[in-house]
Scaffold this active site. Structure first.
Site, mmCIF file in Angstrom:
data_model
loop_
_atom_site.group_PDB
_atom_site.id
_atom_site.type_symbol
_atom_site.label_atom_id
_atom_site.label_comp_id
_atom_site.label_asym_id
_atom_site.label_seq_id
_atom_site.Cartn_x
_atom_site.Cartn_y
_atom_site.Cartn_z
ATOM 1 N N ASP A 224 0.860 -1.181 0.000
ATOM 2 C CA ASP A 224 0.000 0.000 0.000
ATOM 3 C C ASP A 224 0.896 1.232 0.000
ATOM 4 O OD1 ASP A 224 -3.224 0.376 0.702
ATOM 5 O OD2 ASP A 224 -2.015 2.140 1.164
ATOM 6 N N CYS B 135 -14.273 -0.462 -7.252
ATOM 7 C CA CYS B 135 -15.398 0.148 -6.535
ATOM 8 C C CYS B 135 -15.888 1.401 -7.260
ATOM 9 C CB CYS B 135 -15.012 0.448 -5.091
ATOM 10 S SG CYS B 135 -13.549 1.456 -4.928
HETATM 11 N N1 SAH Z 1 -8.186 -3.828 0.216
HETATM 12 C C1 SAH Z 1 -8.476 -2.899 1.280
HETATM 13 C C2 SAH Z 1 -9.093 -1.617 0.818
HETATM 14 C C3 SAH Z 1 -8.297 -0.864 -0.215
HETATM 15 S S1 SAH Z 1 -8.671 0.828 -0.277
HETATM 16 C C4 SAH Z 1 -9.338 -3.576 2.332
HETATM 17 O O1 SAH Z 1 -9.720 -4.739 2.148
HETATM 18 O O2 SAH Z 1 -9.632 -2.941 3.341
HETATM 19 C C5 SAH Z 1 -7.479 1.397 -1.393
HETATM 20 C C6 SAH Z 1 -6.072 1.505 -0.830
HETATM 21 O O3 SAH Z 1 -5.210 1.806 -1.905
HETATM 22 C C7 SAH Z 1 -5.836 2.607 0.194
HETATM 23 O O4 SAH Z 1 -5.298 2.038 1.349
HETATM 24 C C8 SAH Z 1 -4.810 3.542 -0.452
HETATM 25 O O5 SAH Z 1 -3.829 3.994 0.479
HETATM 26 C C9 SAH Z 1 -4.157 2.651 -1.458
HETATM 27 N N2 SAH Z 1 -3.610 3.253 -2.668
HETATM 28 C C10 SAH Z 1 -4.189 4.155 -3.489
HETATM 29 N N3 SAH Z 1 -3.421 4.349 -4.592
HETATM 30 C C11 SAH Z 1 -2.346 3.527 -4.456
HETATM 31 C C12 SAH Z 1 -1.208 3.238 -5.270
HETATM 32 N N4 SAH Z 1 -1.051 3.806 -6.461
HETATM 33 N N5 SAH Z 1 -0.326 2.339 -4.817
HETATM 34 C C13 SAH Z 1 -0.490 1.731 -3.614
HETATM 35 N N6 SAH Z 1 -1.553 1.946 -2.826
HETATM 36 C C14 SAH Z 1 -2.467 2.834 -3.233
#
Ligand code: SAH
Length: 467
Positions: free
Chosen positions: A318, A411
């Protein structure tokens, strides 16, 4: 009561269940009674004469009654219908609506959250006939209390309950429309009565526990389109200074309602995390099962995967250091600290780099989860978003062992299921691999889908085997 009369034909979408009226669909706005005996009829008024948040009636061009709505003259969505009849809005209205919504949660059969122990979305805005109101309920205990009282790992609900007594609950509330924001006091009073004074009784005749605190999380950008400031903070009761721990599918997860993204934990993936965990298997007979949880946030999918199979080694990636800090706490609470690792990186770069780095297909992954944030917030952003979705899906497919499984989510409501699936088809073709669709899922039942209102059908979760 003021009346919004639509242009010819614009009622169709509304009759199909869509609750919004856009400003360009309005023919005329009338004020005053429909007809006065011997007197003048209603007068025409301008959009600017509407008072933000007030209730009006909506009618078709032929004056067929369509429903009662909250207006916002400063938004493109000029009216949001909250009732098909001439229903007023007061505390009693909100009590009714909130009770109905909670009751629907308990009627979801085998998919129903158990409100005594599961955290759940109690109200999902338009899909629960409360346009722009979202209420999540989190059930658990303060992390500090658990750390002081229970050493057992993996931590269980029963062990915590034995040590600390029944769980408490907290609400996270979002007011995302002017109509709801301007009625926040009535809504909070209604909530208090439904959940606290009455001790809402669910079918097994046990009242739900008292609500310890309500946190406002009105931080979604859509508030700006309504002319509302972003705001958050404790608005009722108390909230532990430290974080709380909830249980999802019997696994503990820590969340911080004040600092967390959205409302602290993405409840909509509850069932998908459990189902994805059933696919944590070795694709090639090797005892080491390699799992990649990309866009892991606090490790929802990764922790489920690690807990499901003692052979699984999970990497959570992340961009947020804070989220990864929580992954490590969650791994510890689940007794999985040695099998869950974290990498702070951009997932696009991480996958590109992994493709360069890992040359031996034996070292490819057995399971990859892709759960990115909404790349397409609007329909106009769709083309660019599709390129992003395709890139990560293509690279993930490339990095899976033969027999490995891809769990891929989106989403973005602007990306419909058909286009989402076609994007996967194209990614697989570019990778030169064949995929078998094992399952295709949506959001959990406490995020209902209102037919005719496609915005409520937003979460897609495809599960594919790469052969
Ligand atoms: N899978 C998670 C929810 C993901 S929400 C669950 O089950 O709870 C989306 C996540 O993507 C966020 O934590 C955000 O910090 C991260 N994010 C957004 N853009 C990103 C990128 N380019 N690389 C890595 N992480 C990213």
């Amino acid at each position: 009561m003021k009346r919004i009369i639509l242009k010819p034909g614009e009622e169709k979408r509304i009759l199909q269940g869509h609750p919004w009226v856009y400003d360009n669909e309005v023919e005329v706005i009338l004020d005053g009674p429909a007809s006065k005996p011997g007197g003048a009829g209603p007068v025409k008024i301008e959009v600017k004469d509407l008072i933000p948040g007030e209730a009006v009636d909506v009618e078709s061009s032929r004056k067929a009654y369509l429903g009662r709505a909250f207006v916002n003259p400063n938004s493109k969505i000029i009216a949001r219908i909250y009732s098909p009849s001439k229903e007023g809005v007061d505390k009693g209205f909100f009590k009714h609506r909130i009770r109905d919504a909670i009751e629907r949660r308990t009627l979801a059969g085998g998919m129903a959250p158990d409100l005594h122990r599961d955290s759940a979305r109690l109200v999902f805005a338009e899909a629960d006939f409360l346009p722009g109101l979202i209420i999540d309920r989190f059930v658990g205990w303060p992390l500090k209390d658990i750390q002081n009282a229970v050493t057992l790992r993996p931590l269980t609900f029963e062990a915590v309950e034995a040590a600390l007594g029944p769980p408490q609950s907290w609400l996270a509330i979002q007011f995302l429309s002017f109509g709801m924001d301007s009625r926040r006091e009535e809504i909070l009073a209604a909530l208090e009565e439904v959940l606290e004074q009455d001790g809402f009784i669910i079918p097994d005749d046990v009242p739900l526990g008292k609500c310890a605190g309500i946190v406002e999380k009105s931080t979604a950008k859509v508030r700006e389109l309504e002319g509302l400031p972003l705001q958050e903070g404790l608005i009722r009761g108390s909230f532990p200074v430290e974080e709380i721990v909830i249980f999802e599918n019997d696994l503990p997860f820590m969340l911080n309602l004040i600092d967390g993204q959205k409302t602290g934990h993405f409840l909509d993936q509850r069932d998908n995390r459990r189902v994805a965990a059933a696919y944590v298997q070795s694709a090639n007979g090797s005892p080491d099962i390699r799992v990649l949880d990309a866009f892991s946030y606090t490790g929802g999918f990764g922790i489920h995967a690690a807990a499901a199979n003692p052979g699984a080694q999970v990497t959570c990636v992340d961009a947020s250091a804070e989220a990864l800090e929580t992954v490590r706490i969650n791994a510890e609470l689940n007794g999985l600290g040695d099998r869950v690792s974290t990498v702070e990186a951009d997932v696009f770069e991480y996958l590109r780099d992994a493709e360069r780095r890992i040359k031996d297909p034996q070292e490819y992954y057995d399971l990859i989860i892709l759960d990115p944030p909404a790349f397409a917030k609007t329909r106009s952003a769709l083309e660019g978003a599709l390129r992003g979705y395709k890139e990560i899906n293509l690279r993930a497919i490339n990095m899976l062992k033969p027999g490995g499984v891809l769990v891929t989510c989106s989403c973005s409501h602007a990306l419909d299921e058909t286009r989402f699936r076609y994007m996967i088809t194209e990614a697989a073709a570019d990778a030169g691999r064949r995929l078998i669709m094992l399952d295709f899922r949506r959001q959990a039942a406490d995020h209902p889908v209102l037919v005719g209102y496609d915005e409520s059908l937003y979460l897609k979760c495809g599960i594919y085997r790469v052969v």
